[in-house]
Scaffold this motif. Structure first.
Motif, PDB file in Angstrom:
ATOM      1  N   ASP A  37      45.221  45.417  44.859  1.00  0.00           N
ATOM      2  CA  ASP A  37      46.183  46.293  44.204  1.00  0.00           C
ATOM      3  C   ASP A  37      45.873  46.215  42.718  1.00  0.00           C
ATOM      4  O   ASP A  37      46.360  45.329  42.021  1.00  0.00           O
ATOM      5  CB  ASP A  37      47.604  45.828  44.510  1.00  0.00           C
ATOM      6  N   GLU A  38      45.010  47.121  42.259  1.00  0.00           N
ATOM      7  CA  GLU A  38      44.542  47.059  40.871  1.00  0.00           C
ATOM      8  C   GLU A  38      45.651  47.349  39.872  1.00  0.00           C
ATOM      9  O   GLU A  38      45.633  46.797  38.770  1.00  0.00           O
ATOM     10  CB  GLU A  38      43.375  48.027  40.667  1.00  0.00           C
ATOM     11  N   ILE A  39      46.609  48.184  40.234  1.00  0.00           N
ATOM     12  CA  ILE A  39      47.696  48.515  39.315  1.00  0.00           C
ATOM     13  C   ILE A  39      48.522  47.275  38.979  1.00  0.00           C
ATOM     14  O   ILE A  39      48.853  47.034  37.824  1.00  0.00           O
ATOM     15  CB  ILE A  39      48.590  49.627  39.916  1.00  0.00           C
ATOM     16  N   ASN A  40      48.846  46.494  39.995  1.00  0.00           N
ATOM     17  CA  ASN A  40      49.665  45.293  39.798  1.00  0.00           C
ATOM     18  C   ASN A  40      48.841  44.017  39.674  1.00  0.00           C
ATOM     19  O   ASN A  40      49.410  42.926  39.568  1.00  0.00           O
ATOM     20  CB  ASN A  40      50.675  45.161  40.940  1.00  0.00           C
ATOM     21  N   GLU A  41      47.524  44.149  39.741  1.00  0.00           N
ATOM     22  CA  GLU A  41      46.592  43.014  39.632  1.00  0.00           C
ATOM     23  C   GLU A  41      46.902  41.936  40.668  1.00  0.00           C
ATOM     24  O   GLU A  41      47.039  40.755  40.362  1.00  0.00           O
ATOM     25  CB  GLU A  41      46.611  42.436  38.219  1.00  0.00           C
ATOM     26  N   ILE A  42      47.002  42.380  41.933  1.00  0.00           N
ATOM     27  CA  ILE A  42      47.287  41.475  43.044  1.00  0.00           C
ATOM     28  C   ILE A  42      46.169  41.586  44.077  1.00  0.00           C
ATOM     29  O   ILE A  42      45.715  42.675  44.397  1.00  0.00           O
ATOM     30  CB  ILE A  42      48.639  41.817  43.703  1.00  0.00           C
ATOM     31  N   LEU A  43      45.744  40.447  44.589  1.00  0.00           N
ATOM     32  CA  LEU A  43      44.759  40.390  45.661  1.00  0.00           C
ATOM     33  C   LEU A  43      45.451  39.873  46.920  1.00  0.00           C
ATOM     34  O   LEU A  43      46.108  38.831  46.897  1.00  0.00           O
ATOM     35  CB  LEU A  43      43.604  39.455  45.285  1.00  0.00           C
ATOM     36  N   TYR A  44      45.327  40.628  47.993  1.00  0.00           N
ATOM     37  CA  TYR A  44      45.851  40.222  49.295  1.00  0.00           C
ATOM     38  C   TYR A  44      44.660  39.858  50.174  1.00  0.00           C
ATOM     39  O   TYR A  44      43.754  40.664  50.353  1.00  0.00           O
ATOM     40  CB  TYR A  44      46.617  41.367  49.955  1.00  0.00           C
ATOM     41  N   VAL A  45      44.680  38.642  50.712  1.00  0.00           N
ATOM     42  CA  VAL A  45      43.613  38.193  51.606  1.00  0.00           C
ATOM     43  C   VAL A  45      44.245  37.874  52.951  1.00  0.00           C
ATOM     44  O   VAL A  45      45.153  37.048  53.047  1.00  0.00           O
ATOM     45  CB  VAL A  45      42.894  36.943  51.050  1.00  0.00           C
ATOM     46  N   GLU A  46      43.768  38.560  53.994  1.00  0.00           N
ATOM     47  CA  GLU A  46      44.241  38.305  55.350  1.00  0.00           C
ATOM     48  C   GLU A  46      43.203  37.466  56.081  1.00  0.00           C
ATOM     49  O   GLU A  46      42.018  37.800  56.074  1.00  0.00           O
ATOM     50  CB  GLU A  46      44.455  39.614  56.102  1.00  0.00           C
ATOM     51  N   ASP A  72      41.303  36.187  37.681  1.00  0.00           N
ATOM     52  CA  ASP A  72      42.110  36.954  36.742  1.00  0.00           C
ATOM     53  C   ASP A  72      43.062  37.944  37.413  1.00  0.00           C
ATOM     54  O   ASP A  72      43.230  39.060  36.943  1.00  0.00           O
ATOM     55  CB  ASP A  72      41.196  37.676  35.748  1.00  0.00           C
ATOM     56  N   PHE A  73      43.658  37.534  38.533  1.00  0.00           N
ATOM     57  CA  PHE A  73      44.694  38.317  39.179  1.00  0.00           C
ATOM     58  C   PHE A  73      46.047  37.738  38.784  1.00  0.00           C
ATOM     59  O   PHE A  73      46.163  36.534  38.537  1.00  0.00           O
ATOM     60  CB  PHE A  73      44.569  38.266  40.712  1.00  0.00           C
ATOM     61  N   GLU A  74      47.063  38.583  38.753  1.00  0.00           N
ATOM     62  CA  GLU A  74      48.427  38.081  38.529  1.00  0.00           C
ATOM     63  C   GLU A  74      48.843  37.196  39.688  1.00  0.00           C
ATOM     64  O   GLU A  74      49.433  36.138  39.493  1.00  0.00           O
ATOM     65  CB  GLU A  74      49.410  39.239  38.380  1.00  0.00           C
ATOM     66  N   ASP A  75      48.551  37.651  40.910  1.00  0.00           N
ATOM     67  CA  ASP A  75      48.874  36.894  42.127  1.00  0.00           C
ATOM     68  C   ASP A  75      47.787  37.085  43.158  1.00  0.00           C
ATOM     69  O   ASP A  75      47.139  38.149  43.207  1.00  0.00           O
ATOM     70  CB  ASP A  75      50.197  37.374  42.732  1.00  0.00           C
ATOM     71  N   ILE A  76      47.613  36.056  43.989  1.00  0.00           N
ATOM     72  CA  ILE A  76      46.736  36.157  45.163  1.00  0.00           C
ATOM     73  C   ILE A  76      47.576  35.698  46.346  1.00  0.00           C
ATOM     74  O   ILE A  76      48.106  34.594  46.344  1.00  0.00           O
ATOM     75  CB  ILE A  76      45.473  35.280  45.013  1.00  0.00           C
ATOM     76  N   PHE A  77      47.728  36.578  47.314  1.00  0.00           N
ATOM     77  CA  PHE A  77      48.513  36.271  48.502  1.00  0.00           C
ATOM     78  C   PHE A  77      47.592  36.083  49.692  1.00  0.00           C
ATOM     79  O   PHE A  77      46.722  36.897  49.960  1.00  0.00           O
ATOM     80  CB  PHE A  77      49.504  37.406  48.810  1.00  0.00           C
ATOM     81  N   LEU A  78      47.817  34.977  50.414  1.00  0.00           N
ATOM     82  CA  LEU A  78      47.096  34.726  51.659  1.00  0.00           C
ATOM     83  C   LEU A  78      48.048  35.045  52.799  1.00  0.00           C
ATOM     84  O   LEU A  78      49.179  34.553  52.846  1.00  0.00           O
ATOM     85  CB  LEU A  78      46.658  33.267  51.737  1.00  0.00           C
TER      86      LEU A  78
END
Length: 82
Positions: A37-46, A72-78
Protein backbone atom coordinates in the motif's frame (compact mmCIF):
# COMPACT_ATOMS: atom_id res chain seq x y z
CA UNK A 1 7.49 6.96 -5.05
CA UNK A 2 8.24 10.35 -6.60
CA UNK A 3 11.66 11.19 -8.01
CA UNK A 4 12.87 7.59 -8.07
CA UNK A 5 14.55 6.19 -11.09
CA UNK A 6 13.35 2.93 -12.60
CA UNK A 7 16.49 1.24 -11.30
CA UNK A 8 15.84 2.39 -7.71
CA UNK A 9 12.22 1.28 -7.97
CA UNK A 10 13.32 -2.15 -9.22
CA UNK A 11 15.85 -2.45 -6.39
CA UNK A 12 13.11 -1.52 -3.88
CA UNK A 13 10.89 -4.33 -5.21
CA UNK A 14 13.81 -6.77 -5.09
CA UNK A 15 14.37 -5.84 -1.43
CA UNK A 16 10.71 -6.56 -0.68
CA UNK A 17 10.87 -9.91 -2.48
CA UNK A 18 14.03 -10.77 -0.54
CA UNK A 19 12.29 -9.93 2.75
CA UNK A 20 9.30 -12.11 1.81
CA UNK A 21 11.65 -14.96 0.87
CA UNK A 22 13.49 -14.73 4.21
CA UNK A 23 10.21 -14.60 6.16
CA UNK A 24 8.86 -17.54 4.15
CA UNK A 25 11.95 -19.60 5.00
CA UNK A 26 11.94 -18.52 8.66
CA UNK A 27 8.33 -19.57 9.16
CA UNK A 28 8.78 -22.71 7.04
CA UNK A 29 5.98 -21.58 4.74
CA UNK A 30 5.46 -23.27 1.41
CA UNK A 31 3.61 -20.27 -0.01
CA UNK A 32 3.70 -16.51 0.53
CA UNK A 33 2.48 -13.33 -1.08
CA UNK A 34 2.66 -9.62 -0.41
CA UNK A 35 0.84 -6.40 -1.14
CA UNK A 36 2.27 -2.89 -0.95
CA UNK A 37 0.00 0.00 0.00
CA UNK A 38 2.22 2.78 -1.32
CA UNK A 39 -0.15 5.57 -0.29
CA UNK A 40 -0.03 4.59 3.38
CA UNK A 41 3.48 3.08 3.20
CA UNK A 42 2.32 -0.31 4.50
CA UNK A 43 3.58 -3.74 3.49
CA UNK A 44 1.30 -6.74 3.97
CA UNK A 45 2.99 -10.14 3.90
CA UNK A 46 0.84 -13.27 3.86
CA UNK A 47 2.54 -16.50 4.92
CA UNK A 48 1.12 -20.00 4.77
CA UNK A 49 1.15 -21.62 8.21
CA UNK A 50 1.62 -18.37 10.11
CA UNK A 51 -1.44 -19.17 12.21
CA UNK A 52 0.52 -22.13 13.65
CA UNK A 53 2.68 -19.65 15.59
CA UNK A 54 1.80 -17.64 18.67
CA UNK A 55 2.12 -13.86 18.57
CA UNK A 56 5.22 -14.09 20.78
CA UNK A 57 6.85 -16.60 18.41
CA UNK A 58 6.08 -14.40 15.42
CA UNK A 59 7.68 -11.37 17.09
CA UNK A 60 10.68 -13.45 18.16
CA UNK A 61 11.25 -14.80 14.65
CA UNK A 62 10.31 -11.78 12.53
CA UNK A 63 11.58 -8.97 14.77
CA UNK A 64 15.30 -9.34 14.04
CA UNK A 65 14.63 -9.86 10.32
CA UNK A 66 12.51 -6.72 10.04
CA UNK A 67 15.07 -4.67 11.98
CA UNK A 68 17.92 -5.93 9.81
CA UNK A 69 16.12 -5.26 6.54
CA UNK A 70 14.71 -1.81 7.29
CA UNK A 71 12.59 -1.10 4.22
CA UNK A 72 11.25 2.29 5.27
CA UNK A 73 7.59 1.32 5.64
CA UNK A 74 5.32 2.89 8.25
CA UNK A 75 4.07 -0.61 9.11
CA UNK A 76 4.67 -4.19 8.04
CA UNK A 77 1.87 -6.63 8.77
CA UNK A 78 2.34 -10.39 8.76
CA UNK A 79 -0.87 -12.26 8.05
CA UNK A 80 -1.83 -15.91 7.56
CA UNK A 81 -2.19 -16.72 3.88
CA UNK A 82 -5.85 -16.83 3.00
Amino acid sequence: MPDETEQEYQAWHEDIEYLVKILKESFESTNASYYVDEINEILYVELEGLDDYSEEEIVEIAGPILEELDLDFEDIFLLPLS
